[in-house]
Structure formats: C-alpha cells, structure tokens
Design a protein around this motif. Structure first.
Motif: not given
Length: 110
Positions: A13-20, A22-25, A79-82
C-alpha cells in the motif's frame, strides 16, 4: 473504528500510495511548466517578470506541502489530489477498501 492517524499501511500500500503521489506530482508539474511557458512568452514589461516570480514562489510553497506521504497524512494528500483532478480514485486500486472509501469521502469534505 480506527483513527486516520492510526491507519496501518502495508508495504504494498505504501508503494501504491507513493506511485499515485508521484504520478499526480508529475501531472501537476507538467501543467505548471506549460503555464509558465505561456506566461513567460507574454512578458513585455519588467514588472511582469516579477509577477511570474511571485506566481512561481506561491506555487512552490503549495507544491512543497501537497505531496506528503507520511502514514498519518497520506490519506489527506490523496484526497486533495483526487478532488483537484490530479488523481483518479481508480488509480488507488490495490489499497485497502477502507482507505479508498476514506479518500473518496474526504474528496466531498475538503
């Protein structure tokens, strides 16, 4: 019921969150670069240069705090990024269902 600050994150989950994050950034930075190019191309006067500088300073301040991946705050960051459109809720697939539900609910609150 578990508090948001007590939420446990698996390694996956940490990897999934970090990838998300990174993608948003990357998306937001690419949009910022396009905006800056457009604004810079229209600069005609010296004071417009300082307006661009002020704009960039404000954006840097915003970006520096937005992509927090600490366990206690990552739900808020996602949540903010979504809500802002830099991420889609479907890009969080692989997170625990409860976490995705919290992110989705928070997009309506923040």
């Amino acid at each position: 019921m578990m508090q948001l600050t007590e939420t446990e994150w698996s390694t996956t989950e940490k990897k999934i969150a970090q990838a998300a994050l990174d993608k948003a950034k990357e998306r937001e930075i690419n949009a910022l670069i396009a905006t800056v190019r457009q604004q810079a191309s229209g600069i005609q006067e010296f004071n417009e240069l300082w307006h661009l500088h002020d704009f960039l300073s404000a954006r840097r301040y915003d970006l520096d705090g937005k992509y927090d991946s600490r366990n206690a705050t990552v739900i808020f960051s996602l949540a903010g990024l979504v809500k802002e459109g830099w991420l889609k809720i479907t890009e969080l697939e692989g997170l625990d269902r409860e976490k995705i539900t919290k992110v989705s609910a928070m997009t309506r609150m923040i």
